[in-house]
Scaffold this motif. Structure first.
Motif, PDB file in Angstrom:
ATOM      1  N   LEU A 116      -6.410  10.423  -6.468  1.00 55.09           N
ATOM      2  CA  LEU A 116      -5.417  10.914  -5.523  1.00 55.09           C
ATOM      3  C   LEU A 116      -4.363   9.844  -5.236  1.00 55.09           C
ATOM      4  O   LEU A 116      -4.684   8.652  -5.202  1.00 55.09           O
ATOM      5  CB  LEU A 116      -6.096  11.325  -4.223  1.00 55.09           C
ATOM      6  N   PRO A 117      -3.114  10.239  -5.017  1.00 52.85           N
ATOM      7  CA  PRO A 117      -2.069   9.251  -4.724  1.00 52.85           C
ATOM      8  C   PRO A 117      -2.416   8.354  -3.542  1.00 52.85           C
ATOM      9  O   PRO A 117      -2.142   7.148  -3.576  1.00 52.85           O
ATOM     10  CB  PRO A 117      -0.837  10.109  -4.433  1.00 52.85           C
ATOM     11  N   GLY A 118      -3.025   8.920  -2.506  1.00 54.76           N
ATOM     12  CA  GLY A 118      -3.385   8.115  -1.345  1.00 54.76           C
ATOM     13  C   GLY A 118      -4.422   7.064  -1.671  1.00 54.76           C
ATOM     14  O   GLY A 118      -4.375   5.940  -1.158  1.00 54.76           O
ATOM     15  N   VAL A 119      -5.377   7.417  -2.525  1.00 57.55           N
ATOM     16  CA  VAL A 119      -6.391   6.460  -2.960  1.00 57.55           C
ATOM     17  C   VAL A 119      -5.754   5.376  -3.820  1.00 57.55           C
ATOM     18  O   VAL A 119      -5.994   4.186  -3.633  1.00 57.55           O
ATOM     19  CB  VAL A 119      -7.515   7.174  -3.734  1.00 57.55           C
ATOM     20  N   ARG A 120      -4.917   5.786  -4.751  1.00 64.43           N
ATOM     21  CA  ARG A 120      -4.263   4.820  -5.634  1.00 64.43           C
ATOM     22  C   ARG A 120      -3.397   3.855  -4.818  1.00 64.43           C
ATOM     23  O   ARG A 120      -3.383   2.645  -5.070  1.00 64.43           O
ATOM     24  CB  ARG A 120      -3.407   5.553  -6.668  1.00 64.43           C
ATOM     25  N   PHE A 121      -2.681   4.373  -3.841  1.00 67.19           N
ATOM     26  CA  PHE A 121      -1.804   3.539  -3.017  1.00 67.19           C
ATOM     27  C   PHE A 121      -2.617   2.515  -2.232  1.00 67.19           C
ATOM     28  O   PHE A 121      -2.256   1.336  -2.156  1.00 67.19           O
ATOM     29  CB  PHE A 121      -0.996   4.425  -2.067  1.00 67.19           C
ATOM     30  N   ALA A 122      -3.736   2.953  -1.659  1.00 70.21           N
ATOM     31  CA  ALA A 122      -4.570   2.054  -0.862  1.00 70.21           C
ATOM     32  C   ALA A 122      -5.176   0.958  -1.732  1.00 70.21           C
ATOM     33  O   ALA A 122      -5.165  -0.231  -1.368  1.00 70.21           O
ATOM     34  CB  ALA A 122      -5.675   2.845  -0.161  1.00 70.21           C
ATOM     35  N   VAL A 123      -5.714   1.328  -2.877  1.00 68.68           N
ATOM     36  CA  VAL A 123      -6.359   0.350  -3.751  1.00 68.68           C
ATOM     37  C   VAL A 123      -5.335  -0.629  -4.324  1.00 68.68           C
ATOM     38  O   VAL A 123      -5.576  -1.836  -4.400  1.00 68.68           O
ATOM     39  CB  VAL A 123      -7.127   1.066  -4.878  1.00 68.68           C
ATOM     40  N   ASP A 124      -4.174  -0.110  -4.709  1.00 64.24           N
ATOM     41  CA  ASP A 124      -3.122  -0.995  -5.220  1.00 64.24           C
ATOM     42  C   ASP A 124      -2.666  -1.978  -4.148  1.00 64.24           C
ATOM     43  O   ASP A 124      -2.344  -3.136  -4.452  1.00 64.24           O
ATOM     44  CB  ASP A 124      -1.925  -0.174  -5.708  1.00 64.24           C
ATOM     45  N   ALA A 125      -2.644  -1.524  -2.903  1.00 63.96           N
ATOM     46  CA  ALA A 125      -2.256  -2.419  -1.803  1.00 63.96           C
ATOM     47  C   ALA A 125      -3.236  -3.577  -1.693  1.00 63.96           C
ATOM     48  O   ALA A 125      -2.845  -4.717  -1.413  1.00 63.96           O
ATOM     49  CB  ALA A 125      -2.198  -1.645  -0.492  1.00 63.96           C
ATOM     50  N   TYR A 126      -4.498  -3.290  -1.910  1.00 65.83           N
ATOM     51  CA  TYR A 126      -5.510  -4.349  -1.849  1.00 65.83           C
ATOM     52  C   TYR A 126      -5.318  -5.359  -2.979  1.00 65.83           C
ATOM     53  O   TYR A 126      -5.373  -6.574  -2.761  1.00 65.83           O
ATOM     54  CB  TYR A 126      -6.904  -3.725  -1.904  1.00 65.83           C
TER      55      TYR A 126
END
Length: 250
Positions: A116-126
Motif C-alpha cells: 500500500l502507498p501508506g506502508v511504502r511511504f512510512a517504510v521509506d521514511a524510516y
C-alpha cells in the motif's frame, strides 16, 4: 529545566514507550483474537515484506555512517540475520516461507504488487531517516526491538489455534527473531545509554524511539483502511482498482 535521568531511569523511560508499540494497534489486536480473514492475513504479510527487505538496507546505512569498527563488527550481524549467509538463508527467506504458508506466491510478494502507498511511504521514511541521521540516532530508533519478543511470541502462541490453515513451517521467522531481537536490544540499548547523556539528548532519544513507533503504527493504519474498512487506495476514484490480495474484502 529538565533533569538528567540516571542510567536506570533513562532505560525505564525508553521501555515505557512500549505502551505505544503496535502490538496495541486494533489490527494486531484483531489478529491475536483470531478475527482476521485469510485475505487480511495475506495483506499484512505482503505489506510487511516491504519492511523486511528495507531493514538490512537501514542497517547498512547505519554501518556506512559509523566510524567505530567495534560497533560495525557487531551491528553487521543484523544484515546477515535478514539477508542470510552461508547455510543460513536469513529472515527475508523465512518471511517468504510465511507468505507461501498463508497462500501467497513468491512472485506476488517479491514484486510488491500489494504494498500500500501508506506502508511504502512510512517504510521509506524510516530508511531515509537512517541514511541522514547520525548512527547513534538511527541505532536508538531501532529500539522498538525492546518490545519485539512479545509480539513474536504472541503470534507463535495464538496463530496455531486461530489460523490452523497456516503451516507451522511458516512460523519459523517468528521463532528465529525471538533470540535475535533480544541480542539486538542489548547492543542498541548499550549504544543509546552510553551516547545520550544530557537531559536534552535523552529527550531527543525518546523522540527518536517515538518516531519509529509512529512508523510501525502508520503501517497498520494504512492496512486497516484498506483491508478492514474497505477503503483501499483510490477507492473513491474512477479507473482501475488498486491491487488487493484475493478475498481481502467481503
Amino acid at each position: 529545566m529538565s533533569l538528567v535521568l540516571s542510567r536506570d531511569d533513562f532505560e525505564a523511560a525508553l521501555r515505557s514507550k512500549g505502551a505505544r508499540y503496535h502490538i496495541h494497534h486494533p489490527f494486531h489486536q484483531a489478529m491475536y483474537a483470531g478475527e482476521l480473514s485469510v485475505g487480511q492475513i495475506q495483506g499484512w504479510v505482503a505489506n510487511r515484506y516491504y519492511y523486511q527487505v528495507i531493514i538490512p538496507q537501514k542497517d547498512a546505512a547505519i554501518l556506512a555512517n559509523c566510524p567505530d569498527r567495534e560497533v560495525r563488527q557487531e551491528w553487521v550481524q543484523r544484515i546477515v540475520d535478514h539477508d542470510g549467509a552461508g547455510t543460513d538463508p536469513g529472515g527475508i527467506e523465512a518471511w517468504l516461507l510465511l507468505a507461501e504458508a498463508v497462500g501467497l506466491s513468491r512472485d506476488e510478494v517479491v514484486d510488491q504488487r500489494y504494498v500500500l502507498p501508506g506502508v511504502r511511504f512510512a517504510v521509506d521514511a524510516y530508511l531515509n531517516f537512517a541514511r541522514r541521521a547520525t548512527w547513534q540516532e538511527a541505532a536508538c530508533s531501532s529500539l522498538t526491538e525492546l518490545f519485539a519478543p512479545e509480539i513474536h511470541q504472541s503470534r507463535l502462541d495464538s496463530w496455531p489455534d486461530h489460523y490452523p490453515w497456516i503451516s507451522a513451517t511458516g512460523l519459523s521467522y517468528f521463532r528465529k527473531r525471538l533470540s535475535e531481537a533480544r541480542r539486538d536490544v542489548e547492543h542498541g540499548l548499550r549504544i543509546t545509554l552510553d551516547h545520550f547523556q544530557t537531559a536534552e539528548q535523552q529527550a531527543h532519544a525518546l523522540g527518536l524511539l517515538q518516531f519509529k513507533l509512529n512508523i510501525l503504527w502508520s503501517m497498520l493504519d494504512a492496512m486497516t483502511l484498506a483491508y478492514c474498512h474497505g477503503e483501499p487506495p483510490f477507492h473513491s476514484c474512477t479507473g482501475e482498482a488498486y491491487p488487493l490480495p484475493p478475498g481481502v474484502l467481503p
